[in-house]
Design a protein around this motif. Structure first.
Motif, mmCIF file in Angstrom:
data_model
loop_
_atom_site.group_PDB
_atom_site.id
_atom_site.type_symbol
_atom_site.label_atom_id
_atom_site.label_comp_id
_atom_site.label_asym_id
_atom_site.label_seq_id
_atom_site.Cartn_x
_atom_site.Cartn_y
_atom_site.Cartn_z
ATOM 1 N N GLU A 145 0.832 -1.206 0.000
ATOM 2 C CA GLU A 145 0.000 0.000 0.000
ATOM 3 C C GLU A 145 0.868 1.258 0.000
ATOM 4 N N THR A 146 1.951 1.228 0.777
ATOM 5 C CA THR A 146 2.854 2.379 0.835
ATOM 6 C C THR A 146 3.506 2.616 -0.525
ATOM 7 N N ARG A 147 3.959 1.527 -1.168
ATOM 8 C CA ARG A 147 4.594 1.671 -2.488
ATOM 9 C C ARG A 147 3.615 2.249 -3.505
ATOM 10 N N VAL A 148 2.391 1.776 -3.470
ATOM 11 C CA VAL A 148 1.375 2.290 -4.402
ATOM 12 C C VAL A 148 1.115 3.763 -4.134
ATOM 13 N N SER A 149 0.986 4.123 -2.860
ATOM 14 C CA SER A 149 0.740 5.524 -2.502
ATOM 15 C C SER A 149 1.887 6.417 -2.953
ATOM 16 N N ILE A 150 3.111 5.947 -2.730
ATOM 17 C CA ILE A 150 4.285 6.743 -3.109
ATOM 18 C C ILE A 150 4.346 6.892 -4.626
ATOM 19 N N SER A 151 4.092 5.805 -5.355
ATOM 20 C CA SER A 151 4.178 5.890 -6.820
ATOM 21 C C SER A 151 3.102 6.815 -7.366
ATOM 22 N N GLU A 152 1.910 6.800 -6.759
ATOM 23 C CA GLU A 152 0.864 7.705 -7.215
ATOM 24 C C GLU A 152 1.187 9.150 -6.855
ATOM 25 N N ALA A 153 1.750 9.339 -5.659
ATOM 26 C CA ALA A 153 2.076 10.703 -5.223
ATOM 27 C C ALA A 153 3.265 11.267 -5.991
ATOM 28 N N SER A 154 4.159 10.379 -6.459
ATOM 29 C CA SER A 154 5.357 10.871 -7.134
ATOM 30 C C SER A 154 5.096 11.244 -8.590
ATOM 31 N N ARG A 155 3.950 10.858 -9.114
ATOM 32 C CA ARG A 155 3.645 11.281 -10.478
ATOM 33 C C ARG A 155 3.462 12.785 -10.484
ATOM 34 N N PRO A 156 4.081 13.472 -11.457
ATOM 35 C CA PRO A 156 4.040 14.934 -11.435
ATOM 36 C C PRO A 156 2.642 15.498 -11.611
ATOM 37 N N PHE A 157 1.770 14.779 -12.286
ATOM 38 C CA PHE A 157 0.407 15.264 -12.449
ATOM 39 C C PHE A 157 -0.489 14.106 -12.854
ATOM 40 N N ASP A 158 -1.746 14.331 -12.738
ATOM 41 C CA ASP A 158 -2.726 13.340 -13.163
ATOM 42 C C ASP A 158 -2.959 13.544 -14.653
ATOM 43 N N GLU A 159 -2.529 12.565 -15.464
ATOM 44 C CA GLU A 159 -2.578 12.709 -16.915
ATOM 45 C C GLU A 159 -4.000 12.964 -17.417
ATOM 46 N N VAL A 160 -4.954 12.238 -16.876
ATOM 47 C CA VAL A 160 -6.339 12.385 -17.332
ATOM 48 C C VAL A 160 -6.851 13.783 -17.021
ATOM 49 N N ALA A 161 -6.641 14.227 -15.784
ATOM 50 C CA ALA A 161 -7.101 15.566 -15.399
ATOM 51 C C ALA A 161 -6.410 16.631 -16.242
ATOM 52 N N GLU A 162 -5.126 16.423 -16.521
ATOM 53 C CA GLU A 162 -4.380 17.391 -17.326
ATOM 54 C C GLU A 162 -4.949 17.472 -18.743
ATOM 55 N N LEU A 163 -5.255 16.308 -19.331
ATOM 56 C CA LEU A 163 -5.813 16.296 -20.680
ATOM 57 C C LEU A 163 -7.190 16.959 -20.732
ATOM 58 N N VAL A 164 -7.998 16.685 -19.734
ATOM 59 C CA VAL A 164 -9.342 17.287 -19.675
ATOM 60 C C VAL A 164 -9.226 18.801 -19.545
ATOM 61 N N THR A 165 -8.327 19.255 -18.667
ATOM 62 C CA THR A 165 -8.134 20.696 -18.476
ATOM 63 C C THR A 165 -7.674 21.362 -19.768
ATOM 64 N N MET A 166 -6.712 20.725 -20.440
ATOM 65 C CA MET A 166 -6.225 21.302 -21.700
ATOM 66 C C MET A 166 -7.345 21.367 -22.739
ATOM 67 N N LYS A 167 -8.149 20.314 -22.818
ATOM 68 C CA LYS A 167 -9.239 20.297 -23.796
ATOM 69 C C LYS A 167 -10.233 21.415 -23.491
ATOM 70 N N LEU A 168 -10.555 21.593 -22.199
ATOM 71 C CA LEU A 168 -11.481 22.664 -21.816
ATOM 72 C C LEU A 168 -10.903 24.041 -22.141
ATOM 73 N N GLU A 169 -9.607 24.209 -21.880
ATOM 74 C CA GLU A 169 -8.963 25.495 -22.178
ATOM 75 C C GLU A 169 -8.969 25.769 -23.679
ATOM 76 N N HIS A 170 -8.688 24.721 -24.481
ATOM 77 C CA HIS A 170 -8.708 24.899 -25.941
ATOM 78 C C HIS A 170 -10.104 25.274 -26.421
ATOM 79 N N GLU A 171 -11.111 24.622 -25.853
ATOM 80 C CA GLU A 171 -12.493 24.943 -26.237
ATOM 81 C C GLU A 171 -12.829 26.389 -25.888
ATOM 82 N N GLN A 172 -12.380 26.815 -24.724
ATOM 83 C CA GLN A 172 -12.670 28.182 -24.293
ATOM 84 C C GLN A 172 -11.972 29.195 -25.194
#
Length: 199
Positions: free
Chosen positions: A113-140
């Motif tokens: 559980e600790t390894r999973v938490s660390i690997s998730e926390a060490s990712r610089p960003f959430d790829e899905v959220a980043e893509l959604v945000t970029m798509k929304l910004e482009h639409e705007q």
């Protein structure tokens, strides 16, 4: 503490007379004597639970492990050899091994559980959220570009999306440089207001 533990089902009845010791009882259990197992259970469950409780710490898990030890004791009684030590030593060795296994298993789960938490926390960003945000910004941005005049939109598209200088935009549109600068300035102000960008 043994009152808390479920009794392992047995079908035999204890015989009357002097209480045999754990060695004799374990040898009888090895021959399938359920009444002997019931007596052995009563003799060893207290010390077994106490040892497990010291290793495992958690009372509920200690009870589970104690039950596992007693089931293992019934199943493996034929492996007991009096020449290698007393029955009580053998039983306590089983209990200690089971308790250590439970602690190791719990530690491994916690480590995973600790390894999973660390690997998730060490990712610089959430790829899905980043893509959604970029798509929304482009639409705007696309929507806000639609609010500009055709001349402003064309000038901004050539300069900022086409990578051309103001002079190149003027030459392409056959428009004086001063006019291009004014269109770009006015267009960018309208875009800024539409996008809600503060200075």
């Amino acid at each position: 503490m043994r009152e808390k533990l479920r009794r392992v089902p047995t079908g035999g009845q204890a015989t009357e007379g002097a209480e045999p010791d754990a060695d004799q009882l374990l040898q009888a259990v090895a021959r399938g004597d359920e009444a002997a197992f019931e007596r052995l259970y009563d003799q060893v469950i207290g010390p077994v639970f106490g040892l497990i409780r010291r290793v495992v710490r958690d009372p509920a898990q200690s009870e589970e492990v104690a039950q596992e030890v007693m089931v293992e004791l019934w199943r493996t009684a034929t492996r007991y050899s009096p020449e290698r030590g007393s029955a009580m030593t053998w039983v306590m060795t089983l209990a200690h091994r089971r308790a250590v296994d439970r602690v190791r298993s719990a530690q491994s789960a916690a480590d995973r559980e600790t390894r999973v938490s660390i690997s998730e926390a060490s990712r610089p960003f959430d790829e899905v959220a980043e893509l959604v945000t970029m798509k929304l910004e482009h639409e705007q941005v696309r929507r806000c570009l639609g609010t500009l005049t055709d001349l402003q939109r064309e000038s901004i598209t050539l300069a900022y999306y086409g990578g051309r200088t103001y002079r190149e935009v003027g030459e392409l549109l056959d428009t004086p440089l001063g006019t291009i600068k004014t269109r770009l300035r006015d267009g960018l102000i309208r875009l800024r207001d539409c996008l809600g960008v503060t200075r």
